[in-house]
Design a protein around this motif. Structure first.
Motif, PDB file in Angstrom:
ATOM      1  N   ASN A 151       0.529  -2.238  11.254  1.00 57.52           N
ATOM      2  CA  ASN A 151      -0.232  -2.332  10.307  1.00 57.52           C
ATOM      3  C   ASN A 151      -0.656  -3.667  10.108  1.00 57.52           C
ATOM      4  OD1 ASN A 151      -1.935  -2.444   7.895  1.00 57.52           O
ATOM      5  ND2 ASN A 151      -0.758  -0.629   7.044  1.00 57.52           N
ATOM      6  N   SER A 152      -1.989  -3.866  10.932  1.00 61.90           N
ATOM      7  CA  SER A 152      -2.471  -5.257  10.950  1.00 61.90           C
ATOM      8  C   SER A 152      -2.760  -5.883   9.699  1.00 61.90           C
ATOM      9  CB  SER A 152      -3.688  -5.173  11.906  1.00 61.90           C
ATOM     10  OG  SER A 152      -4.849  -4.550  11.160  1.00 61.90           O
ATOM     11  N   ASN A 188       6.440  -0.643   7.301  1.00 62.03           N
ATOM     12  CA  ASN A 188       6.315   0.268   8.597  1.00 62.03           C
ATOM     13  C   ASN A 188       5.758   1.714   8.228  1.00 62.03           C
ATOM     14  OD1 ASN A 188       7.212  -1.903  10.420  1.00 62.03           O
ATOM     15  ND2 ASN A 188       9.098  -1.455   9.783  1.00 62.03           N
ATOM     16  N   TRP A 189       5.567   1.878   6.855  1.00 62.32           N
ATOM     17  CA  TRP A 189       4.965   3.008   6.645  1.00 62.32           C
ATOM     18  C   TRP A 189       3.877   3.496   7.392  1.00 62.32           C
ATOM     19  CZ3 TRP A 189       0.080   3.439   3.362  1.00 62.32           C
ATOM     20  CH2 TRP A 189      -0.155   4.731   2.596  1.00 62.32           C
ATOM     21  N   VAL A 190       2.874   2.655   8.078  1.00 62.12           N
ATOM     22  CA  VAL A 190       1.881   3.013   9.043  1.00 62.12           C
ATOM     23  C   VAL A 190       2.435   1.792  10.078  1.00 62.12           C
ATOM     24  CG1 VAL A 190      -0.299   2.588   9.753  1.00 62.12           C
ATOM     25  CG2 VAL A 190       0.132   3.724   7.690  1.00 62.12           C
ATOM     26  N   TYR A 224       0.679  -1.288  -0.055  1.00 61.12           N
ATOM     27  CA  TYR A 224      -0.019   0.073   0.069  1.00 61.12           C
ATOM     28  C   TYR A 224       0.809   1.162   0.017  1.00 61.12           C
ATOM     29  CZ  TYR A 224      -2.452  -4.092   1.906  1.00 61.12           C
ATOM     30  OH  TYR A 224      -2.792  -5.323   2.015  1.00 61.12           O
TER      31      TYR A 224
END
Lengths: 302, 302
Positions: A122-123, A117-119, A110
């Motif tokens: 992230n689940s 680890n961009w977010v 995404y």
């Protein structure tokens, strides 16, 4: 129009230097008798990637995003799936097909660099990584390089599916098709590329012939630059930022220009390239089944 | 829910230090008799901007894009138009209204920093600049600061138009509305925000109550971050990059999550904020007519 080029490496020569035989031993030399029996050849993921890069005759792209997103270059390829997005569905379909190598044009996690680890935490990324591991599937992105084939194989595949190859010169996304009007052009595009819904700016009755086809989301700067330089009747794009290209086209028309815009959606604008990749790659990889999956888009239009 | 704050500067005090009287002379002191007659006050563009920034109580935003895009800070304001995009149509409507100051939320020249040379020799930019000059219209962008009002006035204006203020806490874009289903929610959103068409990911029959409303195009990272942290039933956005948030939502759902997505379109998602700006600013600027123009979007949906 010429197809995208392959360089001079023959399949036999490539196999003789890089294939792994059925027994799994790496060979530096394969006898003519074995090399002829390409069905028996087995490739690692890395060997398939190397073959693609050699056949494409590419110069290295610095900091390319065309990297492995899961799995291993050492995995023996059991089958290949080409697609735009390695969605959860595509992963499951690949597993059902017995294919453990997905070649995807767009990111898996995404974001452009596929940084997991961009977010943070992230689940969805974590579950997707677990699913890829469970099925032992390797994903490689083929984005920067496929666009550097000559001609760009995404452009070529799309123009081919649009039945416009006779008008395509290969070195430009702008081509002149037989005169039509915008409404008829939209219908042709929807039918050719199997698109249910799309967005347009323009007068459906206006005549058009000169088309600039820019698949994907290359950014407003490139889209507007081509609109200014090539002055098409219709700019066809995959995706855009509304405050850039859409507002430029709106103002251009309000100022008297007749330029129109068609927004196809990202997947549908480039999927023909990943479909065409099967035709390009399969003859170079006998013995490995390559299947294209059109992942579609996820939208309900209301 | 509290309205966006104004700081403690009273209208009278502001006028006494910065208004220009009907005769056009700058005053450092205005007698109480004059200050009471605010209808006679005349403001320069810069004085209006200074008033907005003071009333908002903002800290300076480094490298803000909230700058003049045309005209002059010295121009005497004859009327103000608030809008999302200062399109060619909006410029002409402003001129008809006798308003020479447009406060626009988004860029005027199709790129975030409004660099007129973003694309070289951009004929549309050049014609738009000439039109703005012809009508003597000053455009100021009000983006970075309006989002920094407490609460964000774009969020507040949108939530107000959606009739959700009783559920809005002001410090979060996530709120719980009375339970409904996705299909009914979509209809409510379309009606409230005057949207003819939009895109959805989700099952229209699924129940929903927890909503995260992120107007505009803040980027996939922020959209996905809120989805992960606030775990809404429905994420509502203005605009997105398909390969980011849309693919994240598609995969989340394929992995069992019930999160849904509604894409409103950039203009419609933030226009209520520029509409609400009239209500916020008009009482602070008596004597200057402020008109909101909803510029709509340019798309034909097919």
């Amino acid at each position: 129009m010429k197809k995208p080029a392959s360089n001079s490496i023959t399949r036999r020569r490539f196999i003789s230097t890089s294939a792994i035989c059925a027994g799994g031993l790496a060979l530096t030399y394969v006898s003519p008798a074995f090399a002829g029996n390409v069905l028996a050849a087995r490739y690692t993921v890395q060997q398939v990637i190397d073959l693609i890069l050699k056949e494409g005759g590419f110069s290295p792209v610095p900091n390319t995003v065309d990297t492995l997103k899961s799995g291993s270059g050492d995995a023996i390829v059991t089958g290949i799936v080409t697609t735009m997005f390695a969605t959860i569905d595509v992963i499951k379909q690949a597993a059902k097909l017995g294919a453990n190598f997905i070649i995807a044009h767009e990111p898996t996690f995404y974001n452009h660099s596929d940084d997991p680890n961009w977010v943070n935490n992230n689940s969805v990324v974590q579950q997707k990584q677990a699913l890829l591991k469970k099925y032992n599937i390797t994903v490689w992105r083929f984005h920067d390089y496929i666009h550097r084939l000559k001609p760009d194989a995404v452009e070529y595949g799309s123009i081919k599916k649009l039945n416009w190859l006779p008008y395509f010169k290969g070195d430009s996304p702008t081509l002149s098709i037989p005169p039509t009007n915008l409404g008829a052009l939209v219908q042709h595009v929807k039918t050719s590329l199997s698109i249910a819904h799309l967005r347009v700016i323009g007068d459906l009755k206006q005549p058009c012939s000169r088309i600039t086809y820019l698949p994907g989301a290359p950014g407003g700067k490139m889209q507007v630059d081509f609109a200014e330089r090539d002055k098409p009747d219709v700019l066809i794009v995959g995706e855009l930022s509304e405050w850039e290209t859409a507002e430029y086209i709106r103002d251009a028309r309000l100022l008297g220009s007749k330029i129109a815009l068609i927004i196809l959606g990202h997947n549908f604008s480039e999927d023909p390239g990943m479909d065409y990749l099967v035709e390009w790659l399969q003859p170079k990889l006998s013995g490995v089944k390559i299947t294209h999956i059109n992942c579609g888009d996820p939208f309900v239009w209301m």
